[in-house]
Write a protein that holds these residues in place. Structure first.
Motif, mmCIF file in Angstrom:
data_model
loop_
_atom_site.group_PDB
_atom_site.id
_atom_site.type_symbol
_atom_site.label_atom_id
_atom_site.label_comp_id
_atom_site.label_asym_id
_atom_site.label_seq_id
_atom_site.Cartn_x
_atom_site.Cartn_y
_atom_site.Cartn_z
ATOM 1 N N ILE A 9 27.299 89.210 29.283
ATOM 2 C CA ILE A 9 26.446 88.049 28.991
ATOM 3 C C ILE A 9 25.435 87.836 30.111
ATOM 4 O O ILE A 9 24.243 87.601 29.869
ATOM 5 C CB ILE A 9 27.312 86.791 28.784
ATOM 6 C CG1 ILE A 9 28.129 86.925 27.491
ATOM 7 C CG2 ILE A 9 26.450 85.528 28.728
ATOM 8 C CD1 ILE A 9 29.234 85.885 27.348
ATOM 9 N N ALA A 10 25.904 87.933 31.368
ATOM 10 C CA ALA A 10 25.001 87.740 32.504
ATOM 11 C C ALA A 10 23.898 88.802 32.522
ATOM 12 O O ALA A 10 22.722 88.491 32.777
ATOM 13 C CB ALA A 10 25.792 87.786 33.811
ATOM 14 N N LYS A 11 24.268 90.033 32.244
ATOM 15 C CA LYS A 11 23.282 91.115 32.252
ATOM 16 C C LYS A 11 22.211 90.889 31.194
ATOM 17 O O LYS A 11 21.009 91.036 31.464
ATOM 18 C CB LYS A 11 23.986 92.457 32.011
ATOM 19 C CG LYS A 11 23.038 93.651 31.993
ATOM 20 C CD LYS A 11 23.793 94.948 31.760
ATOM 21 C CE LYS A 11 22.825 96.136 31.695
ATOM 22 N NZ LYS A 11 23.561 97.406 31.437
ATOM 23 N N GLU A 12 22.618 90.528 29.983
ATOM 24 C CA GLU A 12 21.656 90.334 28.898
ATOM 25 C C GLU A 12 20.758 89.122 29.163
ATOM 26 O O GLU A 12 19.547 89.177 28.912
ATOM 27 C CB GLU A 12 22.395 90.177 27.566
ATOM 28 C CG GLU A 12 23.154 91.413 27.118
ATOM 29 C CD GLU A 12 22.247 92.618 26.894
ATOM 30 O OE1 GLU A 12 21.052 92.426 26.621
ATOM 31 O OE2 GLU A 12 22.725 93.751 27.019
ATOM 32 N N LEU A 13 21.335 88.025 29.664
ATOM 33 C CA LEU A 13 20.519 86.856 29.962
ATOM 34 C C LEU A 13 19.539 87.141 31.099
ATOM 35 O O LEU A 13 18.362 86.772 31.027
ATOM 36 C CB LEU A 13 21.413 85.666 30.318
ATOM 37 C CG LEU A 13 22.282 85.096 29.192
ATOM 38 C CD1 LEU A 13 23.152 83.956 29.715
ATOM 39 C CD2 LEU A 13 21.421 84.605 28.026
ATOM 40 N N ALA A 14 20.028 87.806 32.138
ATOM 41 C CA ALA A 14 19.165 88.118 33.279
ATOM 42 C C ALA A 14 18.022 89.043 32.879
ATOM 43 O O ALA A 14 16.891 88.882 33.342
ATOM 44 C CB ALA A 14 19.994 88.748 34.399
ATOM 45 N N SER A 15 18.317 90.004 32.018
ATOM 46 C CA SER A 15 17.264 90.930 31.584
ATOM 47 C C SER A 15 16.219 90.241 30.720
ATOM 48 O O SER A 15 15.121 90.753 30.522
ATOM 49 C CB SER A 15 17.878 92.113 30.824
ATOM 50 O OG SER A 15 18.419 91.687 29.582
ATOM 51 N N ASN A 16 16.554 89.045 30.224
ATOM 52 C CA ASN A 16 15.605 88.251 29.450
ATOM 53 C C ASN A 16 14.993 87.116 30.280
ATOM 54 O O ASN A 16 14.427 86.171 29.736
ATOM 55 C CB ASN A 16 16.283 87.681 28.207
ATOM 56 C CG ASN A 16 16.367 88.701 27.083
ATOM 57 O OD1 ASN A 16 15.488 88.804 26.241
ATOM 58 N ND2 ASN A 16 17.443 89.492 27.079
ATOM 59 N N GLY A 17 15.141 87.201 31.592
ATOM 60 C CA GLY A 17 14.454 86.265 32.481
ATOM 61 C C GLY A 17 15.190 85.000 32.836
ATOM 62 O O GLY A 17 14.596 84.060 33.366
#
Length: 330
Positions: free
Chosen positions: A98-106
């Protein structure tokens, strides 16, 4: 002034004079410490300064000042990810995913750098080439736990985020400090996500702070028989949002989804031999005892042990405790 001078000029007790001299010594030490911050690459930011996070000013009990190593969160969207220090493999995997996907979306990721879910949230944000910030229950010059030393250095020295604390430099990891700092984790965030938590845990304290601060809370649902899911399931029963995908959070943040979000896929099992596939198919994200694996696979014990060893070495599964195995989420 020394002791004799104060005694001759002030009509107070010796105990009071010693208290005055002790306080003066502490003030001198604090002044010297403040002057040394620059060379230690540490900033002390007060609420009236431009760099003080604006989101913190919106909470009732914002800190009088914060020590910072690295950067500080700006006004962009941010999400806190918190959970158990002893989370399951599923919980750890979901925190990182979840953290990776959110971070990759800014989206900035905020957590507390504790073992377990916190650590995986920070690691996921770094893997997603995003920013992540750790709010510590110690002084910013102390890495706790020590096993996170590389992660701590990455946040302090690289353009990955930063570490923040309201506690003076040199403050050791006292148990009482961690619930206190939790209000800052939620205060820096638009949404707080609880991954796994017992009914009485620090993560639920963070969620409580978030609700008091007018922020949204989401929780990852789990089995009703799992003690690590009881806290999350109670939050959901009390009205918290259910997170089934990172896109749930992006929608709650009114952010457009850029197509990067992927539903988690298991590793490609086509590369495995027949027996290895059979053993792997017996497992899921809940740890399973080896005797049950042998029974379900209908293979003999030597074949199962061989397959389990290969699957673990190849990163398909993890042995969470003696003779208990489950699938690994990367």
């Amino acid at each position: 002034m020394d002791f004799d001078t104060l005694k001759s000029r002030l009509k107070i007790s010796e105990k009071q004079i010693k208290a005055i001299l002790s306080l003066k010594l502490k003030i001198d030490e604090l002044h010297d410490e403040y002057l040394s911050l620059d060379e230690r690459k540490i900033r002390f930011i007060l609420p009236f300064e431009d760099d003080y996070p604006k989101k913190l000013l919106n909470i009732r009990d914002y800190p009088f000042g914060i020590f910072v190593k690295g950067n500080i969160p700006r006004s962009k969207k941010s999400v806190a990810i918190v959970g158990s220090r002893t989370a399951s493999e599923y919980g750890l995997g979901m925190a990182k995913f979840i953290a990776k996907e959110l971070a990759s979306n800014g989206v900035d990721i905020i957590s507390g750098m504790a073992l377990g879910v916190d650590t995986k949230a920070h690691e996921g944000a770094v893997a997603g080439s995003g920013k992540t910030y750790a709010v510590l229950g110690t002084g910013v010059n102390i890495c706790y736990p020590e096993s996170n030393f590389n992660l701590y250095n990455k946040l302090c020295e690289k353009d990955c985020g930063g570490v923040i604390s309201e506690f003076p430099l040199g403050t050791n990891p006292l148990k009482i400090n961690f619930p206190i700092r939790n209000r800052i984790i939620s205060g820096l965030s638009d949404i707080t996500i609880v991954i796994e938590a017992r009914l009485k845990s620090g993560s639920l304290i963070t969620a409580s702070h978030a609700l008091e601060q007018g922020r949204e809370v989401f929780a990852l649902p789990g089995r009703i028989t799992d003690c690590m899911s009881l806290g999350c399931n109670k939050l959901i029963a009390d009205g918290a949002g259910i997170i089934s995908s990172p896109s749930d959070i992006l929608e709650a943040l009114d952010m457009s989804i850029d197509g990067k979000i992927q539903v988690y896929n298991e590793k490609n099992i086509n590369i495995l031999a027949k027996n290895d596939k059979k053993v792997y198919s017996c497992l899921d994200l809940k740890p399973k005892y080896i005797d049950d694996i042998i029974k379900e696979s209908t293979l003999d014990i030597s074949e199962v042990l061989s397959s389990l060893l290969l699957l673990e070495l190849e990163g398909f599964i993890v042995q969470v405790s003696s003779n208990y195995y489950c699938k690994r989420i990367n």
